[in-house]
Design a protein around this motif. Structure first.
Motif, PDB file in Angstrom:
ATOM      1  N   ASN A  14     -34.327 -44.061  16.496  1.00 16.06           N
ATOM      2  CA  ASN A  14     -34.376 -45.345  17.198  1.00 16.06           C
ATOM      3  C   ASN A  14     -34.106 -45.244  18.699  1.00 16.06           C
ATOM      4  OD1 ASN A  14     -31.722 -44.804  16.809  1.00 16.06           O
ATOM      5  ND2 ASN A  14     -31.163 -46.837  16.068  1.00 16.06           N
ATOM      6  N   ASP A  15     -34.638 -44.192  19.316  1.00 16.42           N
ATOM      7  CA  ASP A  15     -34.587 -44.115  20.782  1.00 16.42           C
ATOM      8  C   ASP A  15     -35.433 -45.233  21.394  1.00 16.42           C
ATOM      9  OD1 ASP A  15     -33.121 -41.903  20.411  1.00 16.42           O
ATOM     10  OD2 ASP A  15     -34.732 -40.463  20.852  1.00 16.42           O
ATOM     11  N   THR A  16     -36.533 -45.496  20.732  1.00 15.21           N
ATOM     12  CA  THR A  16     -37.394 -46.570  21.222  1.00 15.21           C
ATOM     13  C   THR A  16     -37.373 -47.689  20.182  1.00 15.21           C
ATOM     14  OG1 THR A  16     -39.257 -45.588  20.071  1.00 15.21           O
ATOM     15  CG2 THR A  16     -39.001 -45.017  22.407  1.00 15.21           C
ATOM     16  N   LYS A  17     -37.827 -48.858  20.579  1.00 11.89           N
ATOM     17  CA  LYS A  17     -37.860 -49.950  19.599  1.00 11.89           C
ATOM     18  C   LYS A  17     -39.072 -49.779  18.675  1.00 11.89           C
ATOM     19  CE  LYS A  17     -40.624 -53.369  22.002  1.00 11.89           C
ATOM     20  NZ  LYS A  17     -40.827 -54.754  22.346  1.00 11.89           N
ATOM     21  N   TRP A  18     -38.877 -50.242  17.462  1.00  8.87           N
ATOM     22  CA  TRP A  18     -39.936 -50.128  16.451  1.00  8.87           C
ATOM     23  C   TRP A  18     -40.413 -51.515  16.064  1.00  8.87           C
ATOM     24  CZ3 TRP A  18     -42.231 -45.834  14.255  1.00  8.87           C
ATOM     25  CH2 TRP A  18     -41.659 -44.586  14.596  1.00  8.87           C
TER      26      TRP A  18
END
Lengths: 387, 97
Positions: B28-32
């Motif tokens: 979850n480094d980036t939004k999903w």
């Protein structure tokens, strides 16, 4: 952001209704889903007290939900009808045998009687055997034609007054569209009726005529109904598949499209000068038909004589070539010729002692049998090449 | 990590080796959002026939999506942002009986 139900304004909505765009909670959805089907049934006066209603049950989502909802409504609104499940076993290993298991579970859970009628007992052929003979190209034609009659024949055995099937709004929109593409005016006119087959066969009704497939699947999901879902092991009907995807694409853009197509279909008027096929009865089995021989008898004759292409497309030439009695439309002048209406059941095809597949009433000599066998061998070679 | 339960039913499971329930962990480094999840599913879970699952970068029409038992049509469809422990269900309506 949770959305509240538009109807009760209390619970969290779980579904956006495709027909209306309304957000609804689970309980309100169940209620309106069932009520709309009840309204369809009462508006069209589908059932009368005391009637016996056969539910065409495949074990799939539509017929499973249909059986559940009809049982619920019959108890809630005292329709006073007797419900029975009727399943057709086409004899497709790995497909129908599995789905029939799901019908049998429903039979126990809903406490409804079940009758399973097989292609083998009706026609002397299972679909597995037919596919071995005809290949994988026209097999769906055989299956579709045979299934339609099978339900009627099963219904006769059970003594039902009406048959109901799980055809939903998406199916009907798809069929309207297909009939337009094929220029099939006769079917285009008939396919939107909620009840068909009043002319002699057992009337058939579609209580889900205005019910979206999405809602049927959501209903089954939230009610945790047990249904079977898989593709038939034989190749699917590509033409219908395309029509189906087209309808689904339209729905994704504008969900009302489905109900609007049905509305258009219902309001279509056929010009007075349009030639429509005359509905008569098959001279061999007595089933409703616009030809002197019904499609099933045609296909069956082809199977039994090793001419599996008989009854697929235009087969006049083939019939002539192999000296078979001509098949013609009841619209044509030949309909005026006197016909022998034998009203035989399909099973009597097997009555012949010499096992040649000929009807017992027709002449059948060993000579004919031998030439038939030679014919079979020749044709099998041709058929193998063609498929 | 983002923990998700992904379920396939109504025949959709046939595209995923007949496995109905999948527990997955996403970085979850980036939004999903569902948009990214669909691509991830295609690349990581799908066994065959991607055209039976995706069409024009969205779900193939006829496959329903629910997040925590709610219709994704109520949640913003592709742009719904996934949370830890979300349950995403795919139900095919395309399979007959």
């Amino acid at each position: 952001m949770p959305v509240n139900c538009i109807r009760c304004n209390q619970n969290r909505a779980i579904l956006k209704r495709p027909k209306t765009g309304d957000a609804m909670c689970k309980e309100c959805f169940f209620f309106v889903f069932e009520e709309e089907i009840h309204k369809t049934i009462t508006d069209a006066k589908l059932f009368k007290p005391g009637e016996k209603i056969g539910i065409g049950a495949s074990g799939g989502k539509d017929s499973t939900v249909l059986a559940y909802v009809l049982k619920t409504l019959n108890e809630r609104y005292n329709y006073g009808v007797e419900l029975v499940l009727l399943s057709v076993d086409e004899g497709i290993t790995g497909y129908r045998d599995d789905s029939l298991e799901s019908v049998k579970r429903n039979q126990i859970e809903y406490n409804l009687p079940l009758k399973v009628i097989t292609y083998e007992e009706l026609y002397g052929w299972t679909m597995d055997e037919i596919v071995k003979k005809v290949g994988r190209k026209n097999n769906c034609t055989f299956c579709g034609v045979f299934r339609r009659q099978a339900l009627d024949r099963g219904g006769l055995i059970l003594g039902v007054n009406k048959l109901v099937t799980g055809h939903n709004a998406d199916d009907i929109a798809e069929t309207i569209f297909m009939n337009i593409l094929r220029g099939d005016i006769g079917r285009l006119q008939r396919c939107t009726s909620i009840t068909t087959g009043n002319e002699g066969a057992i009337p058939r009704c579609k209580p889900f005529k205005y019910t979206y497939e999405k809602e049927i699947v959501m209903y089954a999901y939230f009610k945790k109904l047990d249904y079977f879902s898989t593709e038939c092991v034989y190749s699917p009907n590509a033409y219908r598949g395309n029509a189906r995807m087209f309808i689904k694409d339209l729905e994704a853009i504008r969900a009302r499209s489905i109900i609007d197509i049905i509305h258009s279909g219902e309001k279509l008027a056929v010009k007075k000068d349009a030639k429509l096929p005359i509905q008569g009865t098959c001279e061999r089995c007595g089933y409703i038909s616009s030809m002197n021989l019904c499609k099933a008898c045609n296909l069956l004759e082809g199977l039994n004589k090793g001419l599996p292409k008989l009854g697929i497309g235009k087969t006049d030439r083939l019939r002539k070539q192999y000296n078979l009695s001509p098949a013609y439309s009841l619209n044509s002048s030949m309909a005026n010729l006197s016909l022998k209406s034998s009203q035989l059941s399909l099973n009597s095809e097997k009555d012949c002692n010499c096992d040649c597949g000929e009807n017992s009433e027709k002449s059948c000599s060993n000579q004919a049998k031998n030439s038939n066998n030679q014919l079979n061998n020749k044709l099998e070679t041709i058929v193998d090449l063609n498929f | 990590m983002l923990h998700l339960t992904i379920e396939f039913s109504g025949g959709a499971e046939l595209l995923f080796g007949n496995v109905k329930k999948h527990q997955v962990e996403l970085n979850n480094d980036t939004k999903w959002t569902i948009r990214e999840l669909l691509v991830w599913i295609k690349d990581n879970l799908l066994k065959h026939k991607p055209e039976m699952f995706l069409q024009d970068e969205t779900i193939r029409p006829g496959i329903l999506i629910l997040v925590n038992d709610s219709d994704w049509d109520l949640l913003g469809n592709l742009s719904y942002e996934l949370n830890d422990n979300d349950n995403v269900t795919f139900i095919s309506t395309l399979h007959g009986g």
